[in-house]
Design a protein around this motif. Structure first.
Motif, PDB file in Angstrom:
ATOM      1  N   PHE A   1       0.832  -1.202   0.000  1.00 43.91           N
ATOM      2  CA  PHE A   1       0.000   0.000   0.000  1.00 43.91           C
ATOM      3  C   PHE A   1       0.872   1.260   0.000  1.00 43.91           C
ATOM      4  O   PHE A   1       1.969   1.272   0.565  1.00 43.91           O
ATOM      5  CB  PHE A   1      -0.899   0.042   1.239  1.00 43.91           C
ATOM      6  CG  PHE A   1      -2.078  -0.877   1.175  1.00 43.91           C
ATOM      7  CD1 PHE A   1      -3.300  -0.446   0.671  1.00 43.91           C
ATOM      8  CD2 PHE A   1      -1.985  -2.190   1.623  1.00 43.91           C
ATOM      9  CE1 PHE A   1      -4.391  -1.293   0.619  1.00 43.91           C
ATOM     10  CE2 PHE A   1      -3.065  -3.053   1.572  1.00 43.91           C
ATOM     11  CZ  PHE A   1      -4.276  -2.611   1.074  1.00 43.91           C
ATOM     12  N   SER A   2       0.369   2.311  -0.602  1.00 46.24           N
ATOM     13  CA  SER A   2       0.920   3.653  -0.431  1.00 46.24           C
ATOM     14  C   SER A   2       0.080   4.341   0.636  1.00 46.24           C
ATOM     15  O   SER A   2      -1.028   3.883   0.950  1.00 46.24           O
ATOM     16  CB  SER A   2       0.847   4.437  -1.736  1.00 46.24           C
ATOM     17  OG  SER A   2      -0.512   4.719  -2.060  1.00 46.24           O
TER      18      SER A   2
ATOM     19  N   GLU B   1      -1.637   6.963   0.349  1.00 45.02           N
ATOM     20  CA  GLU B   1      -2.906   7.378  -0.269  1.00 45.02           C
ATOM     21  C   GLU B   1      -3.841   6.185  -0.483  1.00 45.02           C
ATOM     22  O   GLU B   1      -5.044   6.254  -0.180  1.00 45.02           O
ATOM     23  CB  GLU B   1      -2.634   8.072  -1.611  1.00 45.02           C
ATOM     24  CG  GLU B   1      -1.877   9.382  -1.502  1.00 45.02           C
ATOM     25  CD  GLU B   1      -0.375   9.195  -1.357  1.00 45.02           C
ATOM     26  OE1 GLU B   1       0.320  10.213  -1.148  1.00 45.02           O
ATOM     27  OE2 GLU B   1       0.123   8.043  -1.453  1.00 45.02           O
ATOM     28  N   SER B   2      -3.292   5.068  -1.000  1.00 44.48           N
ATOM     29  CA  SER B   2      -4.155   3.917  -1.284  1.00 44.48           C
ATOM     30  C   SER B   2      -4.671   3.268  -0.001  1.00 44.48           C
ATOM     31  O   SER B   2      -5.773   2.724   0.029  1.00 44.48           O
ATOM     32  CB  SER B   2      -3.403   2.887  -2.137  1.00 44.48           C
ATOM     33  OG  SER B   2      -2.316   2.304  -1.424  1.00 44.48           O
ATOM     34  N   LEU B   3      -3.878   3.356   1.074  1.00 45.51           N
ATOM     35  CA  LEU B   3      -4.322   2.795   2.351  1.00 45.51           C
ATOM     36  C   LEU B   3      -5.508   3.586   2.901  1.00 45.51           C
ATOM     37  O   LEU B   3      -6.492   3.003   3.373  1.00 45.51           O
ATOM     38  CB  LEU B   3      -3.169   2.793   3.354  1.00 45.51           C
ATOM     39  CG  LEU B   3      -3.465   2.229   4.750  1.00 45.51           C
ATOM     40  CD1 LEU B   3      -4.077   0.841   4.675  1.00 45.51           C
ATOM     41  CD2 LEU B   3      -2.203   2.208   5.600  1.00 45.51           C
ATOM     42  N   GLN B   4      -5.419   4.914   2.838  1.00 44.60           N
ATOM     43  CA  GLN B   4      -6.548   5.732   3.291  1.00 44.60           C
ATOM     44  C   GLN B   4      -7.807   5.420   2.486  1.00 44.60           C
ATOM     45  O   GLN B   4      -8.909   5.300   3.042  1.00 44.60           O
ATOM     46  CB  GLN B   4      -6.200   7.222   3.143  1.00 44.60           C
ATOM     47  CG  GLN B   4      -5.115   7.704   4.097  1.00 44.60           C
ATOM     48  CD  GLN B   4      -4.690   9.127   3.788  1.00 44.60           C
ATOM     49  OE1 GLN B   4      -5.459  10.065   3.936  1.00 44.60           O
ATOM     50  NE2 GLN B   4      -3.441   9.281   3.344  1.00 44.60           N
ATOM     51  N   LYS B   5      -7.618   5.282   1.178  1.00 41.83           N
ATOM     52  CA  LYS B   5      -8.772   5.007   0.313  1.00 41.83           C
ATOM     53  C   LYS B   5      -9.384   3.651   0.619  1.00 41.83           C
ATOM     54  O   LYS B   5     -10.607   3.483   0.608  1.00 41.83           O
ATOM     55  CB  LYS B   5      -8.332   5.075  -1.150  1.00 41.83           C
ATOM     56  CG  LYS B   5      -9.475   4.980  -2.144  1.00 41.83           C
ATOM     57  CD  LYS B   5      -8.977   5.192  -3.568  1.00 41.83           C
ATOM     58  CE  LYS B   5     -10.134   5.111  -4.562  1.00 41.83           C
ATOM     59  NZ  LYS B   5      -9.657   5.326  -5.958  1.00 41.83           N
ATOM     60  N   ARG B   6      -8.525   2.670   0.934  1.00 46.78           N
ATOM     61  CA  ARG B   6      -9.016   1.316   1.190  1.00 46.78           C
ATOM     62  C   ARG B   6      -9.807   1.251   2.500  1.00 46.78           C
ATOM     63  O   ARG B   6     -10.804   0.521   2.608  1.00 46.78           O
ATOM     64  CB  ARG B   6      -7.817   0.362   1.249  1.00 46.78           C
ATOM     65  CG  ARG B   6      -8.176  -1.099   1.426  1.00 46.78           C
ATOM     66  CD  ARG B   6      -8.925  -1.658   0.205  1.00 46.78           C
ATOM     67  NE  ARG B   6      -9.176  -3.066   0.358  1.00 46.78           N
ATOM     68  CZ  ARG B   6      -8.356  -4.028  -0.056  1.00 46.78           C
ATOM     69  NH1 ARG B   6      -7.215  -3.707  -0.652  1.00 46.78           N
ATOM     70  NH2 ARG B   6      -8.669  -5.288   0.104  1.00 46.78           N
TER      71      ARG B   6
ATOM     72  N   SER C   1     -11.305   3.891   4.003  1.00 47.96           N
ATOM     73  CA  SER C   1     -12.447   4.809   3.989  1.00 47.96           C
ATOM     74  C   SER C   1     -13.596   4.277   3.135  1.00 47.96           C
ATOM     75  O   SER C   1     -13.375   3.739   2.054  1.00 47.96           O
ATOM     76  CB  SER C   1     -12.030   6.175   3.446  1.00 47.96           C
ATOM     77  OG  SER C   1     -11.016   6.742   4.233  1.00 47.96           O
TER      78      SER C   1
ATOM     79  N   GLU D   1     -13.825   8.507   6.583  1.00 42.87           N
ATOM     80  CA  GLU D   1     -13.738   9.624   5.644  1.00 42.87           C
ATOM     81  C   GLU D   1     -14.026  10.950   6.352  1.00 42.87           C
ATOM     82  O   GLU D   1     -13.332  11.954   6.114  1.00 42.87           O
ATOM     83  CB  GLU D   1     -14.723   9.427   4.487  1.00 42.87           C
ATOM     84  CG  GLU D   1     -14.618  10.514   3.422  1.00 42.87           C
ATOM     85  CD  GLU D   1     -15.618  10.314   2.306  1.00 42.87           C
ATOM     86  OE1 GLU D   1     -15.192  10.006   1.180  1.00 42.87           O
ATOM     87  OE2 GLU D   1     -16.838  10.466   2.571  1.00 42.87           O
TER      88      GLU D   1
END
Length: 275
Positions: A218-219, A221-226, A228, A235
């Motif tokens: 994960f990056s 950004e992608s971790l937050q998106k996953r 949320s 969110e």
């Protein structure tokens, strides 16, 4: 191979103990001195075979790899003290970020490197920043990084990025611990959850998040998106953090850099002041 340490304060002792506990070095292959001799005597008592001496010159003369773990204000004095004992074939490693490689090369004959450890190395984790002078050969770099890889992930960085790299890898654990502390404080205050339980949950969260950002692929950004869900709790909370923390990390880096360059100027004054 004999590895020496001048200075056994916080980071010096972390390096020594990590290298021993990881099995990277046996105590009998290590020698150290410290301005307060009782501190290095404690290491000698704890690790049979470890050699504590009172002379910086002796450490320098007996070491194949020499770690200089002293404060910026002490560096020039120590360098001048040991320069007669340092030979061209030795690897000399500074762990003090404001001291520049060119400054050490102007005083010492050895092959100069700078490494910036982290408290995370104490548990054989995290990064060690590696910066090399012109005298260091590729073979020297491999030797040093093999040693450090027992307690960390050695990462080569340009000297111009020493400070910001240190912010992320070396100061970062304190910044992250501060965030965890405030998160736990709020959880206890707002809900009454037992503090010990909250700390354990937060600590395991940090450990797991680190794994997701490294081996998990994960990056940030992608971790937050996953995590949320659109319109969901996470969110909403992330939006609050984004608003309230706007510019805070820029100010943090400005603060660390301001102090760093202040220290750089002080060290430069030592090395280039008339004798």
């Amino acid at each position: 191979m004999k590895v020496g340490f001048i200075g056994t304060g916080s980071m010096g002792s972390i390096l020594i103990e990590s290298l021993i506990q990881s099995g990277a070095l046996q105590p009998e292959h290590m020698i150290a001195s410290n301005r307060t001799f009782s501190k290095v005597e404690l290491l000698e008592a704890k690790y049979p075979g470890f050699q504590a001496v009172q002379s910086n010159v002796q450490v320098a003369g007996d070491s194949d790899i020499l770690f200089l773990c002293v404060k910026p204000k002490e560096f020039r004095q120590v360098a001048e003290e040991i320069k007669g004992a340092v030979c061209a074939e030795q690897i000399v490693v500074s762990i003090t970020s404001p001291v520049q490689i060119k400054q050490l090369e102007s005083v010492l004959k050895g092959k100069i490197a700078k490494i910036i450890p982290s408290i995370t190395n104490y548990v054989c984790s995290g990064a060690t920043l590696c910066i090399y002078g012109d005298r260091i050969t590729p073979e020297d770099q491999i030797l040093l990084e093999r040693l450090l890889s027992n307690i960390s992930l050695p990462i080569r960085v340009a000297e111009e990025y020493t400070r910001v790299s240190s912010d992320l890898s070396s100061c970062g654990p304190a910044f992250l611990a501060f965030f965890v502390q405030k998160f736990v404080d709020a959880a206890v205050e707002q809900t009454g959850i037992p503090r010990e339980e909250a700390v354990r949950l937060a600590a395991e969260m940090v450990l797991g998040t680190g794994k997701l950002l490294t081996v998990g692929g994960f990056s940030p950004e992608s971790l937050q998106k996953r995590v949320s869900v659109p319109g969901g709790i996470t969110e909403e909370a992330l939006h609050l953090l984004d608003v309230r923390l706007q510019g805070v990390f820029n100010e943090l880096i400005e603060t660390t850099h301001s102090k760093f360059f202040e220290d750089v100027d002080k060290v430069e004054a030592q090395f280039y002041a008339p004798k």
